[in-house]
Design a protein around this motif. Sequence first.
Motif: not given
Length: 508
Positions: A202-224
Amino acid sequence: MTIRLPRLTALSAAVLIVAGCDLGPDYHRPPLDIPAAYRATPQSATAAWPAADWWRGFHSQELNALIEQARARNFDIAAAIARVRQADAQVRIAGAPLLPDFSGTGNANWQHEGLGTGSSSRFGLSGGGGGGSNASIDFHTYSAGLNASYELDFWGRNLAARQSAVASAVFSRFDQQTVALTVVTGVANTWFTALSLADRLGVARQNLRDAEQTLAVIRGRLEAGTANALDVAQQEALVDGERALIPNFISQMEQQVIALGILVGEPPERITVTPGTLTALDLPPVASGLPSELLARRPDVAGAEAQLIAQNFNIKVARAAFFPSVSLTGSAGYQASALNHLITPGGALASVAAGLTLPLFDGGTLRGQLDQAKGRYDELLADYRKAVVQAFTDVDTALTAWRYASEQERLQRIAVEAATRAATIARAQLGAGTVDITTVLTAETTQFNDEDTLVQVRLARVQALLNLYKALGGGWVEADQPVQEQFPGLKPGIVPGGVALPVGGNVE
């Protein structure tokens, strides 16, 4: 008869005199160095003991069901119960020489003889020659009898052999309880490990979700245009690494569930329980009790002493082999040439005999057997003292582990709270563009590691409590039963406690 009587009287007198010979001292518990208190607790610590159904204190219905199934169907427990029955049978075998042996006999014989002038033959065969006359005779013989034999146990050898078997039967009961305690704690430990792996998953899955959200933010910043490809690649590496951990946690969790099958006596395909979480468990408080009482609460210690008692009797058996053995035999019956005359006064037969066997020269066999029995006693004495020290060691180890695991869990919770706040702030500042990706990566990695460590520390604390229950005997205690009921013929008070077993039968 008037000539043999003085000899028989002299022999009887000699036997009665030698019968007073002592085959060895009765068993007394060896002196033990028992501490006043455990190393891990102060002398003023509360003295308490686990209940017989201590596992119910965790308030887990799944655990209760698994343990009840294991107690009823586990193969090791079933084998231990079978060993109890074997030991009980051995008691009956060892006690048989204390009683007379009776056997009955019966015979019926027929013989036919043919008689002729020229020849004679048995079984109706005759020679032909000379035309002589032929005749035949039939012989019938019937007999019935009763034989009895008895060995006089002047030296107590047969009684000592039976008492050794009784002590071994008592050991088999203690061994059964030791096996049951090992199985129950094994089920609990396997179940708790499965719960911890579910938490780590459960901890690994929750941290994976948090990391994926952070990755989405960074990809948005890359586009910007406010982030670069390296930032994206670093976060992708973190996401991929956390995703790769999930199959391993699932595999380990499934293996623990599969391992429950052999413990509860079922094929793994029939294990349908689904692990929950360690955080839902209650951890019942337990005190260590007193070291002086521990010996009566550990079936393995009691079993080690039972083996020592049995060997003490074996030494007596080996000593008795040096003395002569006296046996009495007798037979009575009837014999007649006709069945209807079998039971008549004229056909009665009777005989009585006494025999004495005295070892004169055996090449050192008896001395070697006695020395071997003494050596085995010394070995079992060392094993018994080791079991006592091991009992104190197990309790102190479990108490120490419980104490420091509890403290570590408290401190680790604080670390997780701080890491969670840091990761939350780092993600927020990353969205605002005030920190770089390295800060976020460090914060997320720290959070994941601290949360995963917290689960492992929580498992270590639960296992320490489980080991403490096992070290204290798991709620088992010797019954307050008179010692004569366990070992007939022993002096009162030389063996502590009694035998407490719900299954396996009683020593006959």
